[in-house]
Scaffold this motif. Sequence first.
Motif, mmCIF file in Angstrom:
data_model
loop_
_atom_site.group_PDB
_atom_site.id
_atom_site.type_symbol
_atom_site.label_atom_id
_atom_site.label_comp_id
_atom_site.label_asym_id
_atom_site.label_seq_id
_atom_site.Cartn_x
_atom_site.Cartn_y
_atom_site.Cartn_z
ATOM 1 N N LEU A 135 -68.455 -62.405 37.578
ATOM 2 C CA LEU A 135 -68.216 -62.599 36.115
ATOM 3 C C LEU A 135 -67.948 -63.999 35.915
ATOM 4 N N LEU A 136 -67.289 -64.699 36.657
ATOM 5 C CA LEU A 136 -67.074 -66.079 36.475
ATOM 6 C C LEU A 136 -68.296 -66.942 36.453
ATOM 7 N N ASP A 137 -69.245 -66.813 37.362
ATOM 8 C CA ASP A 137 -70.496 -67.399 37.236
ATOM 9 C C ASP A 137 -71.209 -67.282 35.922
ATOM 10 N N ALA A 138 -71.349 -65.737 35.433
ATOM 11 C CA ALA A 138 -71.933 -65.680 33.967
ATOM 12 C C ALA A 138 -71.204 -66.188 33.057
ATOM 13 N N VAL B 112 -72.779 -69.060 30.191
ATOM 14 C CA VAL B 112 -72.636 -68.974 28.704
ATOM 15 C C VAL B 112 -71.662 -70.028 28.074
ATOM 16 N N ARG B 113 -70.901 -70.755 29.249
ATOM 17 C CA ARG B 113 -69.996 -72.023 28.645
ATOM 18 C C ARG B 113 -68.651 -71.477 28.041
ATOM 19 N N TYR B 114 -68.455 -70.003 28.408
ATOM 20 C CA TYR B 114 -67.321 -69.688 28.122
ATOM 21 C C TYR B 114 -66.028 -70.260 28.771
ATOM 22 N N VAL B 115 -66.187 -70.971 29.847
ATOM 23 C CA VAL B 115 -65.110 -71.632 30.640
ATOM 24 C C VAL B 115 -65.629 -72.610 31.329
ATOM 25 N N TYR B 116 -64.859 -73.658 31.696
ATOM 26 C CA TYR B 116 -65.186 -74.686 32.148
ATOM 27 C C TYR B 116 -66.106 -74.768 33.345
ATOM 28 N N GLU B 117 -66.934 -75.684 33.892
ATOM 29 C CA GLU B 117 -67.964 -75.471 34.766
ATOM 30 C C GLU B 117 -67.114 -75.381 36.197
ATOM 31 N N ASP B 118 -65.693 -76.170 36.057
ATOM 32 C CA ASP B 118 -65.132 -76.216 37.458
ATOM 33 C C ASP B 118 -64.064 -75.153 37.488
ATOM 34 N N GLN B 119 -63.981 -74.163 36.619
ATOM 35 C CA GLN B 119 -62.942 -73.169 36.756
ATOM 36 C C GLN B 119 -62.882 -72.426 37.841
ATOM 37 N N ILE B 120 -61.581 -72.719 38.521
ATOM 38 C CA ILE B 120 -61.586 -71.546 39.867
ATOM 39 C C ILE B 120 -60.711 -70.321 39.429
ATOM 40 N N LEU B 121 -60.775 -69.467 40.399
ATOM 41 C CA LEU B 121 -59.872 -68.130 40.309
ATOM 42 C C LEU B 121 -58.890 -68.062 41.351
ATOM 43 N N PRO B 122 -57.991 -67.066 41.319
ATOM 44 C CA PRO B 122 -57.008 -67.071 42.258
ATOM 45 C C PRO B 122 -57.839 -66.653 43.582
ATOM 46 N N LYS C 224 -55.919 -65.006 21.228
ATOM 47 C CA LYS C 224 -56.674 -66.103 22.428
ATOM 48 C C LYS C 224 -58.061 -66.943 22.092
ATOM 49 N N THR C 225 -58.265 -68.018 22.858
ATOM 50 C CA THR C 225 -59.485 -68.698 22.766
ATOM 51 C C THR C 225 -60.345 -67.760 23.489
ATOM 52 N N ILE C 226 -61.658 -67.992 23.253
ATOM 53 C CA ILE C 226 -62.885 -67.410 24.052
ATOM 54 C C ILE C 226 -62.351 -67.698 25.479
ATOM 55 N N ARG C 227 -62.212 -68.851 25.832
ATOM 56 C CA ARG C 227 -61.787 -69.111 27.526
ATOM 57 C C ARG C 227 -60.897 -68.291 27.963
ATOM 58 N N PRO D 61 -54.031 -82.532 32.764
ATOM 59 C CA PRO D 61 -55.439 -81.844 32.365
ATOM 60 C C PRO D 61 -55.755 -80.722 33.110
ATOM 61 N N HIS D 62 -56.585 -79.821 32.628
ATOM 62 C CA HIS D 62 -57.179 -78.757 33.226
ATOM 63 C C HIS D 62 -57.392 -78.803 34.764
#
Length: 277
Positions: A72-75, A79-89, A51-54, A150-151
Amino acid sequence: GRSIVVLPSTTLDGKKSRIVAQLTKGAGVVTPRSNIEFVVTEFGIAHLFGKTIRERALALINIAHPKFREELLDAAKRVRYVYEDQILPPIYEPLYPGQWETYQIFPPDNQKVFFRPIRPTDERALQEFFYSLPDEDIYYRFLSAMKVFPHRNIQAMVNIDYEHEMAIVGVIGDIGEEKIIALGRYILDQKTNMAEVDFAVRAEWQGKGIGTFLLHYLCEIAKSKGISGFCAYVLASNRGMLHIFHKVGYVVHSHLEGGIYEIYFKFDEPAEQCITD
Ligand SMILES: CC(C)(COP(=O)(O)OP(=O)(O)OC[C@H]1O[C@@H](n2cnc3c(N)ncnc32)[C@H](O)[C@@H]1OP(=O)(O)O)[C@@H](O)C(=O)NCCC(=O)NCCS
């Protein structure tokens, strides 16, 4: 062999997450990340291999204890592991409804399909699924000629609460190489207690009974949650989907306007007849 790391999601006192964004300076590493296939906590299984880092970051966050997921999502964002607008369920109990996982075999060639609730880590597979659909099927599914997935649009479809919104994917292939071949979803309107459903099946898998199975399966799930019934918007030319609704086993009410059927049926109205205009 397969490498599996099993750990509780928190320290014994519950105060610290054992899934962390980064190792502390000088921490010993005995197994590099490229060798880890599965990480398991009491909140599920993260499949990390290839899998990718993201994708890895999201898979791990989603098996962390819910009270640590936001941080964890904020962290991971920092470090730009995930998109800035990434959401969680949104989090409800139970977290991932594993009781709705099932295998089904479809004639004529007895092909086995695994059906399960969608997961946050299905984002890429879902994009590939939509891009694989012919233009006509996209039009039938979205009632518009969507060209890109798109994402920012797809992440909302994979990060669901499983309570007011449910999505079941049909997948084939081994864990880690899963390919989505079908999708059935509903979204509850809390005002009416009716849920809007939609479906899509990969062209080469159509006509085997998968769409019919998904509708019945979603009915079963929705009934277990006390939802009153389903509604849908179906193009008048979509004879296959209309046919599936009309044999669902409930009285189907439908109304045609502007070439689109607005359909609804309630679970407390078993079918003896169908009412259409
Ligand atoms: C609609 C769709 C989900 C159906 O999935 P599927 O797996 O092919 O459905 P099934 O195999 O369970 O059933 C299809 C039924 O429709 C019937 N059907 C197919 N085309 C038909 C047509 N043109 N006229 C009448 N009936 C038709 C089939 O004979 C079958 O009926 P049967 O089970 O009584 O033999 C699939 O075709 C699809 O993804 N279409 C594009 C997206 C879409 O239309 N989504 C619906 C938006 S709500």
